[in-house]
Design an enzyme around this catalytic site. Structure first.
Site, PDB file in Angstrom:
ATOM      1  N   TRP A 175       0.909  -0.559   0.014  1.00  0.00           N
ATOM      2  CA  TRP A 175       0.366  -0.273  -0.165  1.00  0.00           C
ATOM      3  C   TRP A 175       0.669   1.538   0.071  1.00  0.00           C
ATOM      4  CZ3 TRP A 175      -4.150  -0.611  -1.758  1.00  0.00           C
ATOM      5  CH2 TRP A 175      -5.233  -1.446  -1.899  1.00  0.00           C
ATOM      6  N   ASP A 209      -2.284   6.701   6.172  1.00  0.00           N
ATOM      7  CA  ASP A 209      -3.267   5.258   5.763  1.00  0.00           C
ATOM      8  C   ASP A 209      -3.125   5.302   6.535  1.00  0.00           C
ATOM      9  OD1 ASP A 209      -4.161   4.046   4.348  1.00  0.00           O
ATOM     10  OD2 ASP A 209      -3.270   3.655   3.316  1.00  0.00           O
ATOM     11  N   LYS A 220     -12.584  -1.453   5.976  1.00  0.00           N
ATOM     12  CA  LYS A 220     -12.302  -2.135   6.846  1.00  0.00           C
ATOM     13  C   LYS A 220     -12.716  -2.402   8.336  1.00  0.00           C
ATOM     14  CE  LYS A 220      -9.201  -2.608   3.226  1.00  0.00           C
ATOM     15  NZ  LYS A 220      -8.074  -2.059   2.255  1.00  0.00           N
TER      16      LYS A 220
HETATM   17  C1  LIG Z   1      -7.792  -1.188   1.744  1.00  0.00           C
HETATM   18  C2  LIG Z   1      -6.770  -0.721   1.765  1.00  0.00           C
HETATM   19  C3  LIG Z   1      -6.391   0.878   0.274  1.00  0.00           C
HETATM   20  C4  LIG Z   1      -6.999   0.860  -0.019  1.00  0.00           C
HETATM   21  O1  LIG Z   1      -8.308   1.366  -0.175  1.00  0.00           O
HETATM   22  P1  LIG Z   1      -9.902   1.668  -1.567  1.00  0.00           P
HETATM   23  O2  LIG Z   1     -10.944   1.825  -0.946  1.00  0.00           O
HETATM   24  O3  LIG Z   1      -9.970  -0.047  -2.232  1.00  0.00           O
HETATM   25  O4  LIG Z   1      -9.104   2.415  -2.438  1.00  0.00           O
HETATM   26  C5  LIG Z   1      -5.023   1.182   0.904  1.00  0.00           C
HETATM   27  N1  LIG Z   1      -4.011   1.434   2.109  1.00  0.00           N
HETATM   28  C6  LIG Z   1      -4.430   0.180   2.764  1.00  0.00           C
HETATM   29  C7  LIG Z   1      -3.890   0.378   3.765  1.00  0.00           C
HETATM   30  C8  LIG Z   1      -5.668   0.040   2.654  1.00  0.00           C
HETATM   31  O5  LIG Z   1      -6.060  -1.348   3.330  1.00  0.00           O
END
Ligand SMILES: *Cc1c(COP(=O)(O)O)cnc(C)c1O
Length: 360
Positions: free
Chosen positions: A102, A172, A196
């Site tokens: 990521w 993030d 999540k």
């Molecule tokens: C799932 C995830 C993303 C991507 O999220 P989207 O909503 O699919 O764009 C980005 N960063 C992390 C750490 C993730 O777990």
């Protein structure tokens, strides 16, 4: 009703009481005579839903007044692009820490158009098995911000301590937001795709220190400026009203569970159950450094890929889904987000012990 043991990495399980509440209000939201999906996003009914969702996030995370809470479309992935567009002024650079899949996606977006992107640390040579130590990080004096991914969903590692940075820290937190208490003041911007720990997919929650939103130049498209969404209270265009409604329910549910501290304690307990099992014998192996272990995404290996395949397929027959590691790394992964009940993890651990007895 047959709800199975769900360890999906995202979208992932929702708290049952949240689904039930949404079901009970699906045709008619209290007093409105219609579903949340059928009402104007400019109505006072919806305004109170988005206000409650925002307040819920503010209370749970402890968001100070000089930070905005935004509900944006495009998931976390659009944030990878919006961050450099808005926060890295022309001719300046930004620091990125490469901790895995990521973090890498964020780096790729930051490099678009030749934007100066300093990858100040990379775990690639070590198979992304750990988070950097504080002394391994050398920040660039000119950097406009430092970007980290606090929990790598695929690699199963997390920042246990956050770094002290000279420039605003951008994080993030998609796969760990609301799983532990944090000091929001240590960050310039926090973002998370909702699917999540927060709600359904297709929506991102952004917590941004308001002064940072002023950096964007007139060359940034209006829709992609944080300042636009701050000024309009996330209602510049029609937002994901359903998603915001579910986020509100999730916040209410977390508060009914005793708030963030109680949820954190349970989360750590669930993770310990799995790590203790993994550490209890040579049959299981954790590929990540102990201090960097994620409490949301627990990854492990078995002696050989054949056994791993058998483990996943027998687990599926026994009612456990979502255990196959990401295709890029293999192995096993159990995502144990806030909504995964302790009983699911206990059942998984007992399945693991049985499997080991038969195959160890
Ligand atoms: C799932 C995830 C993303 C991507 O999220 P989207 O909503 O699919 O764009 C980005 N960063 C992390 C750490 C993730 O777990």
């Amino acid at each position: 009703m047959a709800r199975i043991y769900n360890f999906n990495a995202g979208p992932s399980p929702m708290p049952l009481p949240v689904l039930e509440k949404a079901q009970s209000e699906l045709l008619e939201l209290a007093g409105a005579g219609m579903s949340v999906m059928e009402m104007s996003h400019r109505s006072k009914e919806f305004q109170s839903i988005i206000d409650e969702a925002e307040l819920g996030i503010r209370r749970l995370l402890g968001v100070p007044e000089d930070y905005a809470v935004l509900f944006l479309q495009g998931g976390a992935s659009l944030q990878f692009a919006m961050i450099p567009m808005n926060l890295r002024r022309p001719g300046k650079s930004a620091d990125y820490v490469d901790t895995g899949s990521w973090a890498n996606k964020a780096i790729k977006e930051a490099q678009i158009g030749g934007g100066a992107t300093n990858v100040i640390w990379s775990g690639k040579g070590n198979n992304y098995s750990s988070i950097p130590k504080p002394e391994e990080l050398k920040f660039s004096p000119e950097a406009e911000y430092v970007h980290i991914c606090t929990n790598e969903t695929i690699g199963g590692i997390r920042w246990t301590q956050f770094p002290k940075t000279p420039a605003p820290l951008i994080a993030d937190m998609s796969s760990e937001i609301l799983s532990r208490t944090i000091d929001v003041r240590r960050f310039g911007l926090i973002y998370a795709g909702a699917q999540k720990n927060l709600g359904p997919s297709g929506i991102a929650v952004v917590v941004i220190r308001k002064d940072l939103a002023e950096r964007a130049s007139d060359n940034v498209p209006i829709f992609l400026r944080y300042s636009t969404h701050i000024a309009e209270g996330s209602l510049y265009n029609t937002p994901n009203t359903w998603g915001i409604y579910i986020i509100k329910l999730i916040c209410n549910w977390m508060e009914s569970q005793g708030g963030l501290q109680a949820v954190q304690k349970l989360g750590e307990e669930k993770a310990s159950l799995l790590y203790d099992t993994i550490d209890s014998s040579d049959f299981w192996r954790s590929p990540v450094e102990k201090e960097s272990r994620s409490i949301m995404n627990v990854v492990w290996r078995l002696p050989g890929e054949d056994l791993e395949e058998q483990f996943v397929s027998q687990a599926k027959k026994a009612g456990f889904v979502g255990l196959k590691g990401h295709r890029s790394v293999g192995g096993i992964r159990a995502s144990i987000y806030n909504a995964v009940p302790l009983e699911s993890v206990e059942a998984l651990v007992s399945f693991m012990k049985d499997f080991e007895k038969k195959n160890g």
